[in-house]
Design a protein around this motif. Structure first.
Motif, PDB file in Angstrom:
ATOM      1  N   TYR A   1      -7.416   3.536  -0.945  1.00 29.48           N
ATOM      2  CA  TYR A   1      -5.967   3.484  -0.834  1.00 29.48           C
ATOM      3  C   TYR A   1      -5.333   3.319  -2.213  1.00 29.48           C
ATOM      4  O   TYR A   1      -6.015   3.025  -3.191  1.00 29.48           O
TER       5      TYR A   1
ATOM      6  N   ALA B   1      -3.956   3.834   3.886  1.00 35.84           N
ATOM      7  CA  ALA B   1      -5.352   3.619   3.524  1.00 35.84           C
ATOM      8  C   ALA B   1      -6.219   4.348   4.542  1.00 35.84           C
ATOM      9  O   ALA B   1      -5.870   4.427   5.722  1.00 35.84           O
TER      10      ALA B   1
ATOM     11  N   VAL C   1       0.867  -1.183   0.000  1.00 38.50           N
ATOM     12  CA  VAL C   1       0.000   0.000   0.000  1.00 38.50           C
ATOM     13  C   VAL C   1       0.901   1.229   0.000  1.00 38.50           C
ATOM     14  O   VAL C   1       1.815   1.340   0.813  1.00 38.50           O
TER      15      VAL C   1
END
Length: 180
Positions: free
Chosen positions: A123, A110, A106
Motif C-alpha cells: 500500500y 491496500a 492510506v
C-alpha cells in the motif's frame, strides 16, 4: 551504452528480491486474519532509516471487530517520544486468500494475500516527516509464528529507493487480559 547497461543491471537486481507469497503456502500454523485478530493484540516495533539507525520505537494496542465479512481494527500507537497516533483499518476479503484494506492515511487501497503462515501486503501511506508529507510505498510481510505471535517486516520506498524499514512484533492477549 554503459549507462543503459548499469540501469538494466539495477532493474534486474531489484526484481530478484520479489518473493511470491505462495512460497509460504505449506507453512504452518496457517494465518487466519479473522482468528488472529479475534481478541485484543499488543505490538512493539521500531522504525529504522535507510542506514539502519533506529529513529522511533513504539507500542501499539490493536482492538478489532467484525462487521459482516469485514475486519475492522483500531490501532493506537504510542511512540518513544510520547507522540500518539491512531489508525483504523477496514479489511475486506477479495477472493481466495486475498484482502483489500483502507485507512485514513492510506492512499487508495491496500492489497494483500495470505498463503500458509504469511501475509504480503502492499500500500501507499501518507507519512509526516519534519513538517512535510511523504507518500511512501510500503511492502509489508507478516509471518505467524504460533497462534498468538505475528512478526511484521516492512520496507518503505520512495521513487523505488528504500528509505526505511519497520519491524513489528504482535502478541495476542490472553482471554483473561483482554480488557487490559
Amino acid at each position: 551504452m554503459r549507462r543503459i547497461l548499469i540501469l538494466l543491471g539495477c532493474l534486474l537486481l531489484g526484481s530478484c528480491g520479489n518473493v511470491d507469497v505462495q512460497t509460504y503456502a505449506k507453512e504452518q500454523p496457517g494465518l487466519d486474519l479473522l482468528a488472529f485478530f479475534s481478541r485484543p493484540v499488543q505490538a512493539w516495533g521500531m522504525v529504522q532509516n535507510r542506514s539502519g539507525e533506529v529513529t522511533k520505537r513504539f507500542h501499539v494496542r490493536v482492538d478489532s471487530r467484525r462487521e459482516g465479512e469485514r475486519l475492522i481494527f483500531d490501532e493506537r500507537f504510542v511512540y518513544s517520544d510520547g507522540t500518539r497516533q491512531q489508525r483504523t483499518w477496514t479489511l475486506t476479503p477479495d477472493g481466495q486468500g486475498r484482502w483489500r484494506g483502507r485507512a485514513g492515511d492510506v492512499i487508495g487501497e491496500a492489497v494483500g494475500e495470505v498463503a500458509g503462515n504469511a501475509l504480503h501486503w502492499r500500500y501507499r501511506l501518507d507519512v509526516p516527516v519534519d513538517g512535510r508529507h511523504w507518500e511512501l510505498n510500503l511492502d509489508d510481510w507478516m509471518y505467524l509464528m504460533d497462534e498468538d505471535t505475528l512478526i511484521n517486516r516492512t520496507s518503505m520506498r520512495k521513487f523505488g529507493v528504500e528509505v526505511g524499514q519497520v519491524t513489528l512484533f504482535f502478541r495476542r492477549l490472553p482471554e483473561a487480559n483482554a480488557g487490559d
